[in-house]
Design a protein around this motif. Structure first.
Motif, PDB file in Angstrom:
ATOM      1  N   PRO A  43      -2.847  17.826   2.330  1.00  0.00           N
ATOM      2  CA  PRO A  43      -3.646  17.888   3.567  1.00  0.00           C
ATOM      3  C   PRO A  43      -3.595  16.557   4.330  1.00  0.00           C
ATOM      4  CG  PRO A  43      -4.893  18.712   1.678  1.00  0.00           C
ATOM      5  CD  PRO A  43      -3.666  18.057   1.133  1.00  0.00           C
ATOM      6  N   PRO A  44      -3.677  16.616   5.655  1.00  0.00           N
ATOM      7  CA  PRO A  44      -3.741  15.383   6.449  1.00  0.00           C
ATOM      8  C   PRO A  44      -5.000  14.596   6.119  1.00  0.00           C
ATOM      9  CG  PRO A  44      -3.235  17.278   7.837  1.00  0.00           C
ATOM     10  CD  PRO A  44      -3.652  17.815   6.501  1.00  0.00           C
ATOM     11  N   ARG A  45      -4.916  13.276   6.285  1.00  0.00           N
ATOM     12  CA  ARG A  45      -6.083  12.421   6.054  1.00  0.00           C
ATOM     13  C   ARG A  45      -6.032  11.232   7.010  1.00  0.00           C
ATOM     14  NH1 ARG A  45      -9.449  11.099   0.759  1.00  0.00           N
ATOM     15  NH2 ARG A  45     -10.511   9.182   1.415  1.00  0.00           N
ATOM     16  N   TRP A  46      -7.192  10.896   7.573  1.00  0.00           N
ATOM     17  CA  TRP A  46      -7.315   9.782   8.499  1.00  0.00           C
ATOM     18  C   TRP A  46      -7.584   8.490   7.743  1.00  0.00           C
ATOM     19  CZ3 TRP A  46      -6.529  10.680  13.661  1.00  0.00           C
ATOM     20  CH2 TRP A  46      -6.596  12.010  14.094  1.00  0.00           C
ATOM     21  N   PHE A  47      -7.104   7.374   8.309  1.00  0.00           N
ATOM     22  CA  PHE A  47      -7.528   6.060   7.821  1.00  0.00           C
ATOM     23  C   PHE A  47      -7.875   5.183   9.011  1.00  0.00           C
ATOM     24  CE2 PHE A  47      -2.908   5.797   8.192  1.00  0.00           C
ATOM     25  CZ  PHE A  47      -2.649   4.543   8.719  1.00  0.00           C
ATOM     26  N   THR A  48      -8.786   4.241   8.783  1.00  0.00           N
ATOM     27  CA  THR A  48      -9.331   3.461   9.891  1.00  0.00           C
ATOM     28  C   THR A  48      -8.653   2.121  10.086  1.00  0.00           C
ATOM     29  OG1 THR A  48     -11.064   2.445   8.532  1.00  0.00           O
ATOM     30  CG2 THR A  48     -11.584   4.552   9.595  1.00  0.00           C
ATOM     31  N   PHE A  49      -8.261   1.445   8.984  1.00  0.00           N
ATOM     32  CA  PHE A  49      -7.691   0.100   9.161  1.00  0.00           C
ATOM     33  C   PHE A  49      -6.394  -0.140   8.417  1.00  0.00           C
ATOM     34  CE2 PHE A  49     -10.775  -0.192   5.716  1.00  0.00           C
ATOM     35  CZ  PHE A  49     -10.097  -0.897   4.732  1.00  0.00           C
ATOM     36  N   PRO A 109      -7.558  -8.257  11.072  1.00  0.00           N
ATOM     37  CA  PRO A 109      -6.704  -8.542   9.923  1.00  0.00           C
ATOM     38  C   PRO A 109      -6.499  -7.336   9.003  1.00  0.00           C
ATOM     39  CG  PRO A 109      -8.888  -9.425   9.536  1.00  0.00           C
ATOM     40  CD  PRO A 109      -8.884  -8.926  10.957  1.00  0.00           C
ATOM     41  N   TRP A 110      -5.551  -7.511   8.075  1.00  0.00           N
ATOM     42  CA  TRP A 110      -5.242  -6.475   7.098  1.00  0.00           C
ATOM     43  C   TRP A 110      -6.397  -6.342   6.103  1.00  0.00           C
ATOM     44  CZ3 TRP A 110      -2.536  -8.242   2.173  1.00  0.00           C
ATOM     45  CH2 TRP A 110      -2.432  -7.196   1.259  1.00  0.00           C
ATOM     46  N   THR A 111      -6.892  -7.487   5.597  1.00  0.00           N
ATOM     47  CA  THR A 111      -8.022  -7.492   4.680  1.00  0.00           C
ATOM     48  C   THR A 111      -8.654  -8.871   4.716  1.00  0.00           C
ATOM     49  OG1 THR A 111      -8.742  -6.901   2.437  1.00  0.00           O
ATOM     50  CG2 THR A 111      -6.702  -8.183   2.629  1.00  0.00           C
ATOM     51  N   PHE A 112      -9.618  -9.082   3.831  1.00  0.00           N
ATOM     52  CA  PHE A 112     -10.293 -10.375   3.717  1.00  0.00           C
ATOM     53  C   PHE A 112     -10.291 -10.813   2.261  1.00  0.00           C
ATOM     54  CE2 PHE A 112     -11.920  -8.695   7.622  1.00  0.00           C
ATOM     55  CZ  PHE A 112     -12.163  -9.793   8.434  1.00  0.00           C
ATOM     56  N   LEU A 113     -10.099 -12.099   2.043  1.00  0.00           N
ATOM     57  CA  LEU A 113     -10.271 -12.705   0.732  1.00  0.00           C
ATOM     58  C   LEU A 113     -11.498 -13.598   0.837  1.00  0.00           C
ATOM     59  CD1 LEU A 113      -9.138 -13.006  -2.117  1.00  0.00           C
ATOM     60  CD2 LEU A 113      -7.759 -14.930  -1.302  1.00  0.00           C
ATOM     61  N   GLY A 114     -12.654 -13.085   0.423  1.00  0.00           N
ATOM     62  CA  GLY A 114     -13.911 -13.765   0.715  1.00  0.00           C
ATOM     63  C   GLY A 114     -14.138 -13.711   2.213  1.00  0.00           C
ATOM     64  N   LYS A 135      -0.343  -8.405  15.059  1.00  0.00           N
ATOM     65  CA  LYS A 135      -0.435  -7.713  16.346  1.00  0.00           C
ATOM     66  C   LYS A 135      -1.096  -6.342  16.249  1.00  0.00           C
ATOM     67  CE  LYS A 135       3.692  -9.863  18.380  1.00  0.00           C
ATOM     68  NZ  LYS A 135       5.025  -9.586  18.974  1.00  0.00           N
ATOM     69  N   ALA A 136      -1.397  -5.890  15.033  1.00  0.00           N
ATOM     70  CA  ALA A 136      -2.006  -4.569  14.864  1.00  0.00           C
ATOM     71  C   ALA A 136      -3.349  -4.517  15.590  1.00  0.00           C
ATOM     72  CB  ALA A 136      -2.196  -4.262  13.386  1.00  0.00           C
ATOM     73  N   SER A 137      -3.650  -3.362  16.167  1.00  0.00           N
ATOM     74  CA  SER A 137      -4.854  -3.253  16.990  1.00  0.00           C
ATOM     75  C   SER A 137      -5.343  -1.813  17.029  1.00  0.00           C
ATOM     76  CB  SER A 137      -4.552  -3.734  18.419  1.00  0.00           C
ATOM     77  OG  SER A 137      -5.579  -3.382  19.313  1.00  0.00           O
ATOM     78  N   PHE A 138      -6.657  -1.660  17.191  1.00  0.00           N
ATOM     79  CA  PHE A 138      -7.234  -0.334  17.392  1.00  0.00           C
ATOM     80  C   PHE A 138      -6.786   0.291  18.713  1.00  0.00           C
ATOM     81  CE2 PHE A 138     -10.720  -2.126  14.629  1.00  0.00           C
ATOM     82  CZ  PHE A 138     -10.517  -1.265  13.566  1.00  0.00           C
ATOM     83  N   ASP A 139      -6.180  -0.512  19.581  1.00  0.00           N
ATOM     84  CA  ASP A 139      -5.771  -0.027  20.906  1.00  0.00           C
ATOM     85  C   ASP A 139      -4.293   0.322  20.994  1.00  0.00           C
ATOM     86  OD1 ASP A 139      -8.384  -0.408  21.932  1.00  0.00           O
ATOM     87  OD2 ASP A 139      -7.971  -2.547  22.166  1.00  0.00           O
ATOM     88  N   THR A 140      -3.544   0.169  19.892  1.00  0.00           N
ATOM     89  CA  THR A 140      -2.113   0.471  19.887  1.00  0.00           C
ATOM     90  C   THR A 140      -1.807   1.483  18.788  1.00  0.00           C
ATOM     91  OG1 THR A 140      -1.577  -1.327  18.348  1.00  0.00           O
ATOM     92  CG2 THR A 140      -1.613  -1.870  20.708  1.00  0.00           C
ATOM     93  N   GLY A 141      -0.503   1.737  18.584  1.00  0.00           N
ATOM     94  CA  GLY A 141      -0.097   2.569  17.466  1.00  0.00           C
ATOM     95  C   GLY A 141      -0.200   1.793  16.163  1.00  0.00           C
ATOM     96  N   LEU A 142       0.548   2.214  15.157  1.00  0.00           N
ATOM     97  CA  LEU A 142       0.489   1.601  13.831  1.00  0.00           C
ATOM     98  C   LEU A 142       1.509   0.484  13.686  1.00  0.00           C
ATOM     99  CD1 LEU A 142       0.218   4.853  11.688  1.00  0.00           C
ATOM    100  CD2 LEU A 142      -1.647   3.361  12.443  1.00  0.00           C
ATOM    101  N   ASP A 143       1.203  -0.468  12.829  1.00  0.00           N
ATOM    102  CA  ASP A 143       2.133  -1.525  12.449  1.00  0.00           C
ATOM    103  C   ASP A 143       2.499  -1.356  10.984  1.00  0.00           C
ATOM    104  OD1 ASP A 143       1.434  -2.437  14.985  1.00  0.00           O
ATOM    105  OD2 ASP A 143       1.549  -4.542  14.382  1.00  0.00           O
ATOM    106  N   ILE A 144       3.690  -1.824  10.620  1.00  0.00           N
ATOM    107  CA  ILE A 144       4.084  -1.797   9.215  1.00  0.00           C
ATOM    108  C   ILE A 144       4.633  -3.160   8.818  1.00  0.00           C
ATOM    109  CG2 ILE A 144       6.402  -0.877   9.727  1.00  0.00           C
ATOM    110  CD1 ILE A 144       6.162   0.616   6.976  1.00  0.00           C
ATOM    111  N   PHE A 145       4.274  -3.570   7.615  1.00  0.00           N
ATOM    112  CA  PHE A 145       4.795  -4.786   7.004  1.00  0.00           C
ATOM    113  C   PHE A 145       5.398  -4.393   5.665  1.00  0.00           C
ATOM    114  CE2 PHE A 145       3.818  -8.050   3.753  1.00  0.00           C
ATOM    115  CZ  PHE A 145       4.674  -9.060   4.192  1.00  0.00           C
ATOM    116  N   GLY A 146       6.664  -4.735   5.457  1.00  0.00           N
ATOM    117  CA  GLY A 146       7.329  -4.411   4.207  1.00  0.00           C
ATOM    118  C   GLY A 146       8.057  -5.608   3.638  1.00  0.00           C
ATOM    119  N   LEU A 147       8.249  -5.583   2.327  1.00  0.00           N
ATOM    120  CA  LEU A 147       9.031  -6.614   1.645  1.00  0.00           C
ATOM    121  C   LEU A 147      10.116  -5.947   0.810  1.00  0.00           C
ATOM    122  CD1 LEU A 147       6.410  -9.196   0.308  1.00  0.00           C
ATOM    123  CD2 LEU A 147       8.088  -9.541   2.136  1.00  0.00           C
ATOM    124  N   LYS A 148      11.298  -6.570   0.802  1.00  0.00           N
ATOM    125  CA  LYS A 148      12.411  -6.041   0.028  1.00  0.00           C
ATOM    126  C   LYS A 148      12.564  -6.726  -1.327  1.00  0.00           C
ATOM    127  CE  LYS A 148      15.481  -4.001   3.415  1.00  0.00           C
ATOM    128  NZ  LYS A 148      16.913  -3.747   3.699  1.00  0.00           N
TER     129      LYS A 148
END
Length: 322
Positions: free
Chosen positions: A145-151, A222-227, A236-249
């Motif tokens: 099933p589809p599922r929404w996420f906020t951040f 931000p992606w998350t918080f450490l403390g 550049k990710a924002s609630f006003d744009t599409g999605l951003d992706i960060f990947g590592l190889k």
């Protein structure tokens, strides 16, 4: 105004006395019904009932990011309709509260309640975009099933860390930043694909990007918080744009040292950079495939193993009181 307050009694930074004070403060300004969640998924059910009701104007989530995610998925079970669905507000009560803090809301529940009441008096609101996941057609996950996420969401390494933390919480451990950091180290030590990833990124009209070890999808920054330190995987990710992706190889010892340091010193202007980094900004839709089942997380909730997930950025999906 009639409002529904969804209260998570297990919220880590509020006590029963604090919750009573917040409920009385909100009830002094509106006709309030407060409901305490009793099982996993209860907040989603309450959000859905509010969406189907004709007389609920506002739904307030008192809890952490997991509670927020459940309520939002209930509100949007039939799709986004900001003009007709109840408004949404957050009183943060979790350990990290990324969604609320990304909206520049106070991280203290009492201060956040005061800010919410001020916003209601002044008519302050914004309509934010959200992320939506679904099973990819033609794969074994097609029927999920589809599922929404906020951040944020993640397939692979970070979701494995979330799963480890949830296991400790089920044994009665408190969710702390120290616990998260220990599980990051343990996940890294046990990662079987550190040097050759199994994730492929596919976008319409683009060549596939293969061999990703780590994939983090952001709907906000931000992606998350450490403390109190914000961590920016995709600045550049924002609630006003599409999605951003960060990947590592690569997650070799040197790569972990380099990119881990970059994450810890990241800022709204600068995220991780390097030859092993894959980044995308303001994406409408893409799919992550894996050669083996990998853990999936959304808004800090572990959702099991997947081999293929399609991500969609939906603009102007939810009306939030800020």
């Amino acid at each position: 105004m009639r409002a529904l307050l969804v209260v998570n009694p297990a919220a880590t930074t509020t006590s029963a006395r604090t919750r009573d004070v917040l409920i009385h403060a909100l009830a002094s300004e509106m006709k309030l019904e407060a409901v305490t969640t009793e099982y996993r998924g209860h907040a989603r059910d309450l959000g859905r009932q509010a969406a189907e009701s004709d007389d609920i104007d506002l739904v307030v989530a008192l809890g952490g990011d997991g509670t927020v995610n459940e309520v939002v998925n209930g509100l949007l079970h039939a799709g986004p309709d900001p003009e007709h669905l109840p408004g949404f507000a957050v009183v943060p009560g979790g350990s990290t509260n990324v969604f609320a803090r990304a909206l520049d809301l106070p991280n203290h529940p009492v201060e956040a309640t005061g800010a919410l009441l001020d916003a209601l008096r002044e008519g302050r609101e914004r309509t934010v975009g959200l992320g939506l996941t679904s099973g990819t057609p033609g794969t074994e996950d097609e029927g999920v099933p589809p599922r929404w996420f906020t951040f944020n969401a993640g397939l692979g390494f970070d979701a494995g860390v979330v799963g480890r933390v949830e296991q400790h919480r089920e044994r009665g451990r408190k969710s702390t930043h120290a616990l998260y950091m220990r599980q990051v180290v343990r996940q890294l030590i046990g990662e079987p694909h550190r040097h050759s990833g199994v994730i492929t990124l596919e976008q319409p009209g683009e060549e596939p990007v293969t061999d990703l070890v780590l994939s983090i999808v952001s709907n906000a920054s931000p992606w998350t918080f450490l403390g109190n330190r914000p961590i920016y995987a995709s600045p550049k990710a924002s609630f006003d744009t599409g999605l951003d992706i960060f990947g590592l190889k690569r997650l070799s010892t040197l790569a972990v040292a380099r990119y881990g340091t970059q994450l810890l010193t990241s800022s709204p202007e600068r995220g991780p950079l390097g030859r092993h980094v894959v980044a995308g900004h303001d994406l409408t839709q893409f799919t992550l495939h894996s050669k083996v089942p990998l853990p999936l997380q959304m808004d800090g909730d572990h959702l099991g193993l997947r081999t293929s997930v399609t991500f969609t950025g939906v603009r102007r999906a939810l009306r939030v009181i800020v």
